[in-house]
Design a protein around this motif. Structure first.
Motif, PDB file in Angstrom:
ATOM      1  N   PHE A  37      44.031  34.574  11.346  1.00 18.41           N
ATOM      2  CA  PHE A  37      42.672  34.045  11.302  1.00 18.41           C
ATOM      3  C   PHE A  37      42.408  33.095  12.465  1.00 18.41           C
ATOM      4  CE2 PHE A  37      45.421  31.599   8.508  1.00 18.41           C
ATOM      5  CZ  PHE A  37      45.218  30.309   8.936  1.00 18.41           C
ATOM      6  N   CYS A  38      41.161  32.870  12.674  1.00 21.89           N
ATOM      7  CA  CYS A  38      40.743  32.124  13.840  1.00 21.89           C
ATOM      8  C   CYS A  38      39.391  31.488  13.544  1.00 21.89           C
ATOM      9  CB  CYS A  38      40.653  33.122  14.989  1.00 21.89           C
ATOM     10  SG  CYS A  38      39.797  32.543  16.403  1.00 21.89           S
ATOM     11  N   LYS A  39      39.326  30.181  13.720  1.00 25.22           N
ATOM     12  CA  LYS A  39      38.087  29.455  13.489  1.00 25.22           C
ATOM     13  C   LYS A  39      37.099  29.778  14.605  1.00 25.22           C
ATOM     14  CE  LYS A  39      36.549  24.677  13.410  1.00 25.22           C
ATOM     15  NZ  LYS A  39      37.007  23.297  13.578  1.00 25.22           N
ATOM     16  N   GLY A  40      35.869  30.016  14.240  1.00 24.57           N
ATOM     17  CA  GLY A  40      34.847  30.234  15.264  1.00 24.57           C
ATOM     18  C   GLY A  40      34.032  31.492  15.043  1.00 24.57           C
ATOM     19  N   THR A  41      33.183  31.757  16.028  1.00 21.78           N
ATOM     20  CA  THR A  41      32.309  32.917  15.986  1.00 21.78           C
ATOM     21  C   THR A  41      32.434  33.659  17.314  1.00 21.78           C
ATOM     22  OG1 THR A  41      30.747  31.522  14.780  1.00 21.78           O
ATOM     23  CG2 THR A  41      29.931  33.639  15.511  1.00 21.78           C
ATOM     24  N   VAL A  42      32.458  34.986  17.250  1.00 23.48           N
ATOM     25  CA  VAL A  42      32.480  35.771  18.474  1.00 23.48           C
ATOM     26  C   VAL A  42      31.050  36.124  18.850  1.00 23.48           C
ATOM     27  CG1 VAL A  42      33.225  37.937  19.541  1.00 23.48           C
ATOM     28  CG2 VAL A  42      34.800  36.670  18.074  1.00 23.48           C
ATOM     29  N   LEU A  43      30.683  35.748  20.046  1.00 22.31           N
ATOM     30  CA  LEU A  43      29.331  36.031  20.529  1.00 22.31           C
ATOM     31  C   LEU A  43      29.370  37.130  21.575  1.00 22.31           C
ATOM     32  CD1 LEU A  43      27.989  32.397  21.074  1.00 22.31           C
ATOM     33  CD2 LEU A  43      27.589  33.886  19.107  1.00 22.31           C
ATOM     34  N   LYS A  44      28.306  37.950  21.539  1.00 21.20           N
ATOM     35  CA  LYS A  44      28.146  39.015  22.525  1.00 21.20           C
ATOM     36  C   LYS A  44      26.946  38.633  23.376  1.00 21.20           C
ATOM     37  CE  LYS A  44      27.177  43.974  22.459  1.00 21.20           C
ATOM     38  NZ  LYS A  44      26.850  45.093  21.547  1.00 21.20           N
ATOM     39  N   PHE A  81      31.800  38.761  26.146  1.00 24.86           N
ATOM     40  CA  PHE A  81      32.145  38.214  24.833  1.00 24.86           C
ATOM     41  C   PHE A  81      32.755  36.835  24.974  1.00 24.86           C
ATOM     42  CE2 PHE A  81      32.333  42.814  24.512  1.00 24.86           C
ATOM     43  CZ  PHE A  81      31.586  43.051  23.376  1.00 24.86           C
ATOM     44  N   GLU A  82      32.451  36.023  23.988  1.00 20.56           N
ATOM     45  CA  GLU A  82      33.136  34.732  23.943  1.00 20.56           C
ATOM     46  C   GLU A  82      33.324  34.263  22.510  1.00 20.56           C
ATOM     47  OE1 GLU A  82      30.540  32.565  26.646  1.00 20.56           O
ATOM     48  OE2 GLU A  82      29.609  31.582  24.929  1.00 20.56           O
ATOM     49  N   LEU A  83      34.371  33.486  22.375  1.00 21.47           N
ATOM     50  CA  LEU A  83      34.657  32.855  21.084  1.00 21.47           C
ATOM     51  C   LEU A  83      34.145  31.430  21.184  1.00 21.47           C
ATOM     52  CD1 LEU A  83      36.273  32.825  18.313  1.00 21.47           C
ATOM     53  CD2 LEU A  83      38.137  31.822  19.647  1.00 21.47           C
ATOM     54  N   THR A  84      33.358  31.029  20.217  1.00 15.25           N
ATOM     55  CA  THR A  84      32.858  29.674  20.220  1.00 15.25           C
ATOM     56  C   THR A  84      33.223  28.974  18.920  1.00 15.25           C
ATOM     57  OG1 THR A  84      30.870  28.300  20.383  1.00 15.25           O
ATOM     58  CG2 THR A  84      30.551  30.524  19.559  1.00 15.25           C
ATOM     59  N   TYR A  85      33.686  27.745  19.059  1.00  7.45           N
ATOM     60  CA  TYR A  85      34.049  26.954  17.880  1.00  7.45           C
ATOM     61  C   TYR A  85      33.952  25.472  18.210  1.00  7.45           C
ATOM     62  CZ  TYR A  85      38.585  26.592  20.238  1.00  7.45           C
ATOM     63  OH  TYR A  85      39.582  26.366  21.157  1.00  7.45           O
ATOM     64  N   LYS A  86      33.946  24.668  17.161  1.00 11.68           N
ATOM     65  CA  LYS A  86      33.877  23.221  17.353  1.00 11.68           C
ATOM     66  C   LYS A  86      35.251  22.604  17.193  1.00 11.68           C
ATOM     67  CE  LYS A  86      29.242  21.809  17.093  1.00 11.68           C
ATOM     68  NZ  LYS A  86      28.251  20.853  16.660  1.00 11.68           N
ATOM     69  N   ALA A  87      35.587  21.724  18.121  1.00  7.86           N
ATOM     70  CA  ALA A  87      36.831  20.968  18.035  1.00  7.86           C
ATOM     71  C   ALA A  87      36.512  19.528  18.397  1.00  7.86           C
ATOM     72  CB  ALA A  87      37.873  21.547  18.979  1.00  7.86           C
ATOM     73  N   ASN A  88      36.828  18.611  17.503  1.00  9.04           N
ATOM     74  CA  ASN A  88      36.518  17.186  17.694  1.00  9.04           C
ATOM     75  C   ASN A  88      35.047  16.959  18.024  1.00  9.04           C
ATOM     76  OD1 ASN A  88      39.300  16.534  17.333  1.00  9.04           O
ATOM     77  ND2 ASN A  88      39.666  17.093  19.476  1.00  9.04           N
ATOM     78  N   GLY A  89      34.196  17.707  17.329  1.00  7.76           N
ATOM     79  CA  GLY A  89      32.758  17.540  17.502  1.00  7.76           C
ATOM     80  C   GLY A  89      32.182  18.199  18.748  1.00  7.76           C
ATOM     81  N   LYS A  90      33.036  18.810  19.555  1.00  8.51           N
ATOM     82  CA  LYS A  90      32.553  19.467  20.766  1.00  8.51           C
ATOM     83  C   LYS A  90      32.651  20.979  20.624  1.00  8.51           C
ATOM     84  CE  LYS A  90      33.479  15.827  24.124  1.00  8.51           C
ATOM     85  NZ  LYS A  90      34.431  15.329  25.124  1.00  8.51           N
ATOM     86  N   THR A  91      31.663  21.663  21.190  1.00  8.89           N
ATOM     87  CA  THR A  91      31.680  23.115  21.157  1.00  8.89           C
ATOM     88  C   THR A  91      32.590  23.632  22.262  1.00  8.89           C
ATOM     89  OG1 THR A  91      29.427  23.143  20.320  1.00  8.89           O
ATOM     90  CG2 THR A  91      30.246  25.189  21.266  1.00  8.89           C
ATOM     91  N   VAL A  92      33.489  24.516  21.891  1.00 10.30           N
ATOM     92  CA  VAL A  92      34.411  25.111  22.853  1.00 10.30           C
ATOM     93  C   VAL A  92      34.072  26.600  22.977  1.00 10.30           C
ATOM     94  CG1 VAL A  92      36.837  25.578  23.385  1.00 10.30           C
ATOM     95  CG2 VAL A  92      36.213  23.476  22.163  1.00 10.30           C
ATOM     96  N   ASN A  93      33.959  27.077  24.201  1.00  4.35           N
ATOM     97  CA  ASN A  93      33.718  28.497  24.448  1.00  4.35           C
ATOM     98  C   ASN A  93      34.907  29.086  25.186  1.00  4.35           C
ATOM     99  OD1 ASN A  93      30.925  28.854  23.499  1.00  4.35           O
ATOM    100  ND2 ASN A  93      30.478  27.348  25.078  1.00  4.35           N
ATOM    101  N   VAL A  94      35.387  30.199  24.671  1.00  2.00           N
ATOM    102  CA  VAL A  94      36.512  30.875  25.317  1.00  2.00           C
ATOM    103  C   VAL A  94      36.080  32.304  25.640  1.00  2.00           C
ATOM    104  CG1 VAL A  94      38.928  31.592  25.064  1.00  2.00           C
ATOM    105  CG2 VAL A  94      38.120  29.507  23.921  1.00  2.00           C
ATOM    106  N   LYS A  95      36.189  32.677  26.905  1.00  2.00           N
ATOM    107  CA  LYS A  95      35.823  34.046  27.308  1.00  2.00           C
ATOM    108  C   LYS A  95      36.810  35.040  26.708  1.00  2.00           C
ATOM    109  CE  LYS A  95      33.186  33.633  31.551  1.00  2.00           C
ATOM    110  NZ  LYS A  95      33.364  32.339  32.253  1.00  2.00           N
ATOM    111  N   LEU A  96      36.271  36.176  26.261  1.00  2.00           N
ATOM    112  CA  LEU A  96      37.120  37.214  25.674  1.00  2.00           C
ATOM    113  C   LEU A  96      36.878  38.526  26.396  1.00  2.00           C
ATOM    114  CD1 LEU A  96      36.443  36.602  21.851  1.00  2.00           C
ATOM    115  CD2 LEU A  96      38.471  35.861  23.123  1.00  2.00           C
ATOM    116  N   SER A  97      37.935  39.292  26.573  1.00  2.87           N
ATOM    117  CA  SER A  97      37.782  40.635  27.142  1.00  2.87           C
ATOM    118  C   SER A  97      37.161  41.537  26.069  1.00  2.87           C
ATOM    119  CB  SER A  97      39.149  41.172  27.564  1.00  2.87           C
ATOM    120  OG  SER A  97      39.941  41.437  26.412  1.00  2.87           O
ATOM    121  N   PRO A  98      36.580  42.674  26.486  1.00  2.86           N
ATOM    122  CA  PRO A  98      36.018  43.601  25.491  1.00  2.86           C
ATOM    123  C   PRO A  98      37.077  44.072  24.484  1.00  2.86           C
ATOM    124  CG  PRO A  98      35.320  44.208  27.704  1.00  2.86           C
ATOM    125  CD  PRO A  98      36.345  43.121  27.863  1.00  2.86           C
TER     126      PRO A  98
END
Ligand SMILES: [Zn+2]
Length: 132
Positions: free
Chosen positions: A40-47, A71-88
């Motif tokens: 599992f993984c906290k966050g949402t995958v955005l297209k 695509f990117e994974l976005t989640y909150k860590a310590n009140g900040k939004t983190v975006n991580v780029k994801l390959s298809p």
């Protein structure tokens, strides 16, 4: 006083135990659900479809001509939004993991609620046995 109430209504402590048993049973059932949780993984995958920024590119004026998807994974860590780029290729893996995380959270909330109910009942039971 406690001796009087037990002999007068002997059914009451039994009924309380039955309720406790039912909740305990439900707790064990729900807890088994934890074993079915996959990675599992906290966050949402955005297209996202993006503009490249070139004025003469079709994407500048036509939203359907934007580039991507990215695509990117976005989640909150310590009140900040983190975006991580994801390959298809990675996107569906993380998407499924994010779903598992939501499932886990729902399960944890239920277990937490049920635990509190059980703890309240256990505390009452222990308090009723108090000698004073
Ligand atoms: Zn473009």
């Amino acid at each position: 006083m406690s001796r009087v109430s037990v002999s007068k209504s002997g059914i009451r402590p039994v009924a309380r135990n039955a309720s406790l048993d039912r909740h305990t049973q439900r707790f064990l059932e729900l807890r088994r659900g934890l074993e079915q949780i996959e990675y599992f993984c906290k966050g949402t995958v955005l297209k996202r479809m993006m503009k490249c920024g070139k004025v003469q590119c079709a994407c500048a004026s036509d939203a359907t001509k934007r580039h991507g998807p990215y695509f990117e994974l976005t989640y909150k860590a310590n009140g900040k939004t983190v975006n991580v780029k994801l390959s298809p290729e990675a996107a569906p893996l993380y998407g499924a993991a994010a779903q598992q995380y939501r499932k886990l959270k729902t399960l944890l909330n239920r277990l937490d609620k049920l635990s509190k109910t059980i703890l309240r009942q256990q505390a009452k039971l222990a308090e009723s046995k108090r000698q004073d």
